[in-house]
Design an enzyme around this catalytic site. Structure first.
Site, PDB file in Angstrom:
ATOM      1  N   HIS A  18       5.541  10.742 -29.325  1.00 23.59           N
ATOM      2  CA  HIS A  18       6.227  10.804 -28.034  1.00 23.59           C
ATOM      3  C   HIS A  18       5.282  11.304 -26.938  1.00 23.59           C
ATOM      4  CE1 HIS A  18       6.579  15.116 -28.374  1.00 23.59           C
ATOM      5  NE2 HIS A  18       7.395  15.076 -29.418  1.00 23.59           N
ATOM      6  N   HIS A  21       2.934  14.380 -27.695  1.00 27.59           N
ATOM      7  CA  HIS A  21       1.774  14.063 -28.541  1.00 27.59           C
ATOM      8  C   HIS A  21       0.778  13.215 -27.745  1.00 27.59           C
ATOM      9  CE1 HIS A  21       5.269  13.913 -31.580  1.00 27.59           C
ATOM     10  NE2 HIS A  21       4.701  15.095 -31.722  1.00 27.59           N
ATOM     11  N   CYS A 143      15.997  31.327 -34.105  1.00 26.61           N
ATOM     12  CA  CYS A 143      14.614  30.922 -33.888  1.00 26.61           C
ATOM     13  C   CYS A 143      14.440  30.631 -32.397  1.00 26.61           C
ATOM     14  CB  CYS A 143      14.324  29.665 -34.699  1.00 26.61           C
ATOM     15  SG  CYS A 143      12.877  28.796 -34.112  1.00 26.61           S
ATOM     16  N   LYS A 298      11.554  19.771 -29.659  1.00 27.01           N
ATOM     17  CA  LYS A 298      10.467  18.907 -30.108  1.00 27.01           C
ATOM     18  C   LYS A 298      10.902  17.488 -30.466  1.00 27.01           C
ATOM     19  CE  LYS A 298       7.081  22.141 -31.810  1.00 27.01           C
ATOM     20  NZ  LYS A 298       6.350  22.619 -32.975  1.00 27.01           N
TER      21      LYS A 298
HETATM   22  N1  MSP Z   1       1.501  19.968 -37.201  1.00 26.95           N
HETATM   23  C1  MSP Z   1       1.464  20.963 -36.205  1.00 26.95           C
HETATM   24  C2  MSP Z   1       0.059  21.134 -35.674  1.00 26.95           C
HETATM   25  C3  MSP Z   1      -0.970  21.487 -36.698  1.00 26.95           C
HETATM   26  S1  MSP Z   1      -2.569  21.555 -36.026  1.00 26.95           S
HETATM   27  C4  MSP Z   1      -3.507  22.203 -37.208  1.00 26.95           C
HETATM   28  C5  MSP Z   1       2.384  20.579 -35.058  1.00 26.95           C
HETATM   29  N2  MSP Z   1       2.690  19.278 -34.938  1.00 26.95           N
HETATM   30  S2  MSP Z   1       3.645  18.638 -33.814  1.00 26.95           S
HETATM   31  O1  MSP Z   1       3.844  17.276 -34.208  1.00 26.95           O
HETATM   32  O2  MSP Z   1       4.806  19.423 -33.617  1.00 26.95           O
HETATM   33  O3  MSP Z   1       2.783  18.602 -32.524  1.00 26.95           O
HETATM   34  C6  MSP Z   1       2.745  19.686 -31.630  1.00 26.95           C
HETATM   35  C7  MSP Z   1       1.857  19.320 -30.471  1.00 26.95           C
HETATM   36  O4  MSP Z   1       2.359  18.146 -29.817  1.00 26.95           O
HETATM   37  C8  MSP Z   1       1.813  20.355 -29.364  1.00 26.95           C
HETATM   38  O5  MSP Z   1       0.898  21.399 -29.611  1.00 26.95           O
HETATM   39  C9  MSP Z   1       1.354  19.497 -28.213  1.00 26.95           C
HETATM   40  O6  MSP Z   1       0.016  19.199 -28.374  1.00 26.95           O
HETATM   41  C10 MSP Z   1       2.192  18.250 -28.427  1.00 26.95           C
HETATM   42  N3  MSP Z   1       3.512  18.368 -27.796  1.00 26.95           N
HETATM   43  C11 MSP Z   1       4.726  18.196 -28.400  1.00 26.95           C
HETATM   44  N4  MSP Z   1       5.691  18.288 -27.448  1.00 26.95           N
HETATM   45  C12 MSP Z   1       5.137  18.545 -26.241  1.00 26.95           C
HETATM   46  C13 MSP Z   1       5.635  18.607 -24.911  1.00 26.95           C
HETATM   47  N5  MSP Z   1       6.913  18.530 -24.606  1.00 26.95           N
HETATM   48  N6  MSP Z   1       4.719  18.724 -23.919  1.00 26.95           N
HETATM   49  C14 MSP Z   1       3.379  18.741 -24.142  1.00 26.95           C
HETATM   50  N7  MSP Z   1       2.890  18.659 -25.383  1.00 26.95           N
HETATM   51  C15 MSP Z   1       3.732  18.784 -26.463  1.00 26.95           C
HETATM   52  O7  MSP Z   1       2.779  21.451 -34.307  1.00 26.95           O
END
Ligand code: MSP
Length: 637
Positions: A18, A21, A143, A298
């Site tokens: 999305h 990411h 949480c 998320k």
């Molecule tokens: N798997 C872990 C990360 C492990 S790294 C060793 C994780 N994954 S995640 O799929 O949840 O991805 C999180 C990341 O996605 C955030 O740190 C950011 O980079 C990005 N984002 C997810 N939602 C976001 C927003 N709404 N806005 C900006 N970036 C965000 O956590």
């Protein structure tokens, strides 16, 4: 030649790709493209995080095996990056053998050196985050991220002796000011580290979680997903001893969102220290995208829809919007209107029109080849008062370099657009179409057309990391082949006689009536003239130049922005009612004028110490800036 290794977080495979990411990955891609352009040897890593309870539960719900779900969603991420034109060098999956081998070796090493011990732990656990929460972090028994009740879990587990690294880590962060940046996140981490650091539970009993990497010294446990995941940055280089590791690891930088600050800023440096591996150079942390001002969880489908806009408006327009709109480090709001607004103003009007105007002029007035510039005194005299584009570009190049060193993409783009603005003004003031009607002014015309062609060539290089497709089209229209290089981006490199083709419609304008809300009129009818004041009256108002250090929305307010400004001798917070006219990233780094001796006032709970001056007419609002460089704090009279 410098070396550069940049990583994105590895994304969980229970979600579809999305906007969030995509933003992180675009940021990493733009940065690696920039460093490659600058001549560095670069490596970019992305991938997927595939183990853990969250994935196992999502797979069970979907009636799939965890591996099948991981295969399907990891492929979806890869496909999204392909469609977005992301140029990564490696894509790591934590279910690959190359990764598991490195994780097991690391666990064994830490076990052998006494960094890991067996203990009992009871705590509040969130299944969504796959982590225990401390009393302090819990919000109403829930949480703070998922807003769901936590569960109390007690079990025997293996622990990493993280607590013993607390004092060392505080000292390291204090002595390396840009280890974690921007500064707000460094401060946040130092804040966490004021409380005692607990040892980290790094195992999960297989009776509860089966989907993970088995501990090499106890087959009744798998390793905790964060201990597994963070090591991807190392395993993708083959681990310590591998040639790639030796070459790239000393130059590693990470990019992450603010949600995963703690694992990256605390667990990870302690793990590396315990394993006697060098720490990363910088952790670059960005803020969160909101939609319509709301914090989003998320897994919301709207974020997937937001990403789908890249197909409607083109990859380049999407990239430009996210890089320009978000001040790196702060939250920003995503909207289709916002994207269309920037597309029409910055891309269609400023850049697209310039490219179309300039290439058309060269084709129509110089037969489609770049004419030679005439550097005679007469030509210079005729162009008197027109600023030298060579000088403007030199400043842009330096500003972009400075901004990119600090991961300030929004500032880099603002600097390039200053150049675009200068070239547009150059066309307006030199009026090449009029020069073309007077044969005796051929030398002037040639000089102007050369300058335009050269400006486009430089834009074709400078824009390459940010708008890769459009920058390529611009270079092609100017007969430039081969990979662009920053070292070629110096004024005067374009050869006379180079063929030029017309390039119009680079960014077609979008009819924004359907997307944009009607602009509100901000002017009121003027009543009686205000009374005259004396110079002495005016002297009671203290006006000063203030440099905007950070601009961010005021929560729940549509109109207000909170500005942190530098007044030379102090920093202040000033609240300004300009949010409907300026995105926060537009103000970052601007030198504005403020009334500095105004009584403090509270606006939506934020204390404002001063007022930003702005003019408005017919729905347009413009803040006052200084048109030459003045230091922050300079008096305005
Ligand atoms: N798997 C872990 C990360 C492990 S790294 C060793 C994780 N994954 S995640 O799929 O949840 O991805 C999180 C990341 O996605 C955030 O740190 C950011 O980079 C990005 N984002 C997810 N939602 C976001 C927003 N709404 N806005 C900006 N970036 C965000 O956590």
């Amino acid at each position: 030649m410098a070396t550069f290794y940049l990583t994105t977080p590895i994304y969980y495979v229970n979600d579809r790709p999305h906007l969030g990411h995509a933003y992180t990955t675009i940021v990493a891609d733009a940065m690696t493209r920039y460093r490659r352009l600058a001549g560095d040897e670069v490596r970019m890593l992305t991938g997927t995080d595939e183990h853990g309870e969250k994935i196992a539960q999502a797979a069970a719900k979907a009636g799939m095996t965890p591996q099948a779900m991981a295969d399907q969603n990891s492929a979806a991420f890869r496909e999204t990056w392909r469609a977005l034109g992301i140029q990564y060098d490696d894509y790591i999956r934590t279910t690959e053998d190359r990764h598991k081998t490195v994780v097991r070796a690391m666990l064994q090493k830490l076990w052998d050196t006494g960094e890991i011990y067996l203990g009992t732990y009871g705590g509040h656990y969130c299944f969504g985050c796959e982590r225990f929460y401390t009393e302090k972090e819990i919000v109403d028994g829930k949480c703070p991220d998922h807003l769901r009740p936590l569960e109390w879990i007690e079990e025997q587990n293996y622990f990493f002796k993280m607590s013993k690294y607390q004092a060392w880590l505080v000292d390291y962060i204090e002595h390396h000011p840009d280890f974690i940046r921007p500064e707000r996140y460094r401060n946040e981490v130092l804040g966490f580290l004021r409380d005692p650091l607990q040892d980290l539970s790094i195992s999960r009993p297989k009776t509860r979680v089966e989907w993970g990497i088995e501990l090499p010294f106890d087959d009744k446990y798998v390793t905790y997903v964060w201990f597994d995941a963070l090591l991807n940055y190392v395993s993708a280089l083959g681990g310590p001893g591998d040639e790639r590791f030796e070459k790239f690891w000393p130059h590693v930088q990470h990019v992450t969102g603010k949600d995963i600050l703690k694992p990256h800023a605390i667990y990870w440096p302690c793990m590396l220290k315990a394993a006697e591996l060098p720490l990363y150079q910088h952790l670059n942390v960005h803020g969160y995208w909101t939609l319509g001002g709301h914090k989003i969880s998320k897994s919301i489908g709207n974020l997937v829809e937001a990403l789908a806009l890249k197909e409607k408006y083109s990859n380049d327009a999407f990239r430009y919007f996210v890089l320009r709109e978000m001040s790196f480090g702060l939250d920003a709001d995503f909207s289709e209107e916002g994207l269309v607004g920037r597309l029409n103003a910055d891309l269609a009007n400023d850049l697209g029109n310039l490219v179309s105007r300039a290439t058309t002029l060269i084709v129509n007035c110089a037969g489609g080849t770049v004419p030679p510039p005439h550097e005679s005194a007469a030509v210079f005299a005729a162009l008197r008062g027109v600023p030298s584009l060579a000088q403007v570009f030199e400043k842009t190049r330096t500003d972009v370099a400075r901004a990119m060193d600090a991961f300030a993409f929004h500032r880099a783009l603002a600097a390039i657009w200053e150049f675009v603005g200068a070239v547009n003004r150059y066309v307006d003031s030199t009026q090449p179409w009029a020069l073309a009607k007077e044969p005796e002014r051929r030398a002037q015309l040639d000089t102007v057309l050369y300058s335009l062609a050269e400006s486009l060539r430089l834009l074709g290089v400078a824009l390459a990391p940010f708008l890769p497709d459009s920058a390529l089209k611009i270079r092609q229209a100017l007969g430039q082949t081969g990979d662009p290089k920053l070292s070629d981006a110096t004024w005067g490199g374009l050869k006379a006689g180079t063929p030029v083709q017309k390039l119009s419609g680079l960014f077609p304008r979008i009819d924004d009536k359907k997307t944009a809300p009607a602009a509100a009129a901000t002017t009121k009818p003027v009543g009686e003239d205000p009374p005259r004041i004396t110079v002495a009256d005016f002297g009671t108002i203290e006006l000063r130049v203030a440099e905007v250090l950070a601009a961010e929305p005021v929560p729940k307010s549509k109109k207000l922005l909170k500005l942190t400004v530098d007044l030379g001798t102090e920093q202040r917070t000033v609240v300004a009612g300009i949010a409907e006219h300026y995105a926060p990233a537009d103000l970052d780094g601007k030198k504005v004028v403020i009334v500095a001796n105004l009584e403090p006032a509270k606006l939506m709970g934020v204390e404002s110490n001063g007022m930003v001056l702005a003019g408005s007419a017919d729905g347009t609002l413009a803040v006052l800036t200084v048109d030459r460089d003045l230091p922050p704090g300079a008096k305005v009279r």
